[in-house]
Design a protein around this motif. Structure first.
Motif, short mmCIF file in Angstrom:
data_model
loop_
_atom_site.label_atom_id
_atom_site.label_comp_id
_atom_site.label_asym_id
_atom_site.label_seq_id
_atom_site.Cartn_x
_atom_site.Cartn_y
_atom_site.Cartn_z
N ALA A 121 -16.65 -51.77 -14.78
CA ALA A 121 -16.44 -50.34 -15.05
C ALA A 121 -15.62 -50.14 -16.32
O ALA A 121 -15.94 -49.27 -17.14
CB ALA A 121 -15.74 -49.69 -13.86
N THR A 122 -14.59 -50.93 -16.51
CA THR A 122 -13.73 -50.78 -17.68
C THR A 122 -14.44 -51.18 -18.96
O THR A 122 -14.38 -50.47 -19.97
CB THR A 122 -12.45 -51.64 -17.51
OG1 THR A 122 -11.78 -51.27 -16.30
CG2 THR A 122 -11.51 -51.44 -18.68
N ASN A 125 -17.74 -48.63 -19.61
CA ASN A 125 -17.62 -47.17 -19.58
C ASN A 125 -18.05 -46.49 -20.88
O ASN A 125 -18.75 -45.47 -20.85
CB ASN A 125 -16.20 -46.75 -19.21
CG ASN A 125 -16.12 -45.31 -18.74
OD1 ASN A 125 -16.47 -45.01 -17.60
ND2 ASN A 125 -15.67 -44.40 -19.60
N PHE A 167 -13.63 -43.43 -22.85
CA PHE A 167 -13.18 -43.78 -21.51
C PHE A 167 -13.04 -42.56 -20.60
O PHE A 167 -12.38 -42.61 -19.57
CB PHE A 167 -11.86 -44.56 -21.60
CG PHE A 167 -12.04 -45.91 -22.24
CD1 PHE A 167 -12.46 -47.00 -21.50
CD2 PHE A 167 -11.85 -46.07 -23.61
CE1 PHE A 167 -12.66 -48.23 -22.09
CE2 PHE A 167 -12.05 -47.30 -24.22
CZ PHE A 167 -12.46 -48.38 -23.46
N LEU A 170 -13.42 -42.62 -16.58
CA LEU A 170 -13.16 -43.98 -16.13
C LEU A 170 -12.56 -44.02 -14.72
O LEU A 170 -12.88 -44.91 -13.93
CB LEU A 170 -12.20 -44.69 -17.11
CG LEU A 170 -11.82 -46.13 -16.74
CD1 LEU A 170 -13.05 -47.01 -16.61
CD2 LEU A 170 -10.84 -46.71 -17.77
N ALA A 173 -15.15 -43.71 -12.25
CA ALA A 173 -15.96 -44.93 -12.36
C ALA A 173 -15.29 -46.08 -11.63
O ALA A 173 -15.95 -46.89 -10.97
CB ALA A 173 -16.17 -45.28 -13.82
N LYS A 227 -18.35 -38.10 -11.82
CA LYS A 227 -18.26 -39.01 -12.96
C LYS A 227 -19.19 -38.58 -14.08
O LYS A 227 -18.81 -38.55 -15.26
CB LYS A 227 -18.61 -40.44 -12.54
CG LYS A 227 -18.60 -41.44 -13.70
CD LYS A 227 -18.92 -42.84 -13.23
CE LYS A 227 -20.37 -43.00 -12.87
NZ LYS A 227 -21.25 -43.05 -14.09
N GLN A 231 -18.02 -37.28 -17.88
CA GLN A 231 -18.39 -38.04 -19.07
C GLN A 231 -19.01 -37.16 -20.15
O GLN A 231 -19.14 -37.58 -21.30
CB GLN A 231 -19.35 -39.18 -18.69
CG GLN A 231 -18.66 -40.31 -17.98
CD GLN A 231 -19.59 -41.43 -17.58
OE1 GLN A 231 -20.80 -41.24 -17.46
NE2 GLN A 231 -19.04 -42.62 -17.39
#
Length: 308
Positions: A121-122, A125, A167, A170, A173, A227, A231
């Motif tokens: 995820a990190t 993203n 991000f 995030l 996420a 999410k 975004q």
């Protein structure tokens, strides 16, 4: 070199195949998720599909597919690398403790999924921020985006909003790491039970992927909606700006009702289930090829037999 690299390559290849086959459903679901009107359900999705076809033609269903293909390859590659690395560590610990290998427990599957999911995820993203905006360009009102590629879209985000924009979303996420945790826990547990009775076929892996993803997506879908909306570039309308996950839940329920948290779930379930099914089946097939390639280039020692 350990098998987690081969699993990462096979996962990336399987992800590309599955995303390419199901992308129109991905586009339809994403546009429905970010839509803030009160039209939801199958009728709303049909209206969105008709609008895409009328205004953009068939290519509209593939808006942002380049970033999605790249994103899913990186996502699956990173996920499987970390997941298989943690899985291998648990297996080695089991051998040291009991003198023989055993399948992961449900808790071990969840821990492996949590580590792999958080890392994935990190790292990925930024890719999904770009893809969300590309695949929803007509609903976001950015007509210029239609002529821009992924690189230009990334440069625009960097120029207009700064690096931190990559991000955005995030936190949800990271919370959605529970999705692959549920998915892979269900997959591993059912797989272990079936393998105890017979050798699994490619179709078995197809069904295992479908069942495990159905369970995961059904449970976590409201977070997927939030999410996707977070975004997007945040507008000036207070109701469209989500300061946190809780704020997103409150505003969606207040303006759209509970059903707003499940917009696009029909196409998302179908897309997710088919994507996971094709992914697991393709990965099992591609794993052996990935091992052969690594042996051929000298990155891995040949073994008498290899198991996925």
């Amino acid at each position: 070199m350990s098998d987690n690299v081969a699993h990462a390559l096979a996962g990336a290849g399987g992800g590309i195949v599955s995303m390419a086959l199901t992308y129109p459903l991905f586009t339809l679901s994403t546009r429905n998720q970010v839509s803030r009107d009160k039209t939801a359900g199958a009728g709303g999705q049909l209206a969105i599909a008709q609008k895409i076809l009328k205004e953009e033609g068939l290519p509209g269903f593939y808006a942002g597919i380049d970033s999605a293909i790249f994103g899913i390859a990186i996502t699956n590659g990173v996920y499987y690398y970390f997941y298989e690395a943690v899985k291998a560590a648990f297996e080695k610990a089991a051998v040291r403790a009991a003198g023989k290998a055993r399948p992961m427990t449900a808790l071990e599957s969840m821990l492996a999924g949590a580590v792999a999911g958080a890392a994935t995820a990190t790292i990925t993203n930024p890719i999904w921020v770009i893809n969300t905006r590309a695949s929803t360009k007509s609903t976001s009102g950015d007509d210029k985006a239609k002529s821009k590629g992924v690189f230009q879209a990334a440069m625009d985000i960097l120029k207009n909003d700064g690096p931190k924009e990559f991000f955005r979303g995030l936190v949800p996420a990271l919370i959605l790491v529970i999705n692959p945790i549920i998915q892979y826990t269900v997959f591993e547990q059912v797989k272990a039970k079936l393998e105890a009775t017979r050798k699994l076929s490619n179709f078995d892996f197809f069904l295992l992927g479908a069942i495990s993803k159905l369970a995961a997506t059904s449970i976590t879908y409201p977070y997927i909606v939030i999410k996707s909306r977070m975004q997007l570039r945040q507008g000036t309308d207070e109701n469209s700006r989500y300061n946190s996950i809780a704020d997103g839940f409150r505003k969606i329920i207040r303006t759209e009702g509970i059903i707003g948290l499940y917009k696009g779930i029909e196409s998302k379930l179908l897309q997710s289930v088919l994507t996971a099914a094709f992914l697991f089946m393709a990965k099992e097939i591609l794993f052996q090829y990935a091992v052969s390639i690594l042996v051929l280039v000298g990155a891995r020692k040949a073994k008498a037999s290899v198991t996925a």
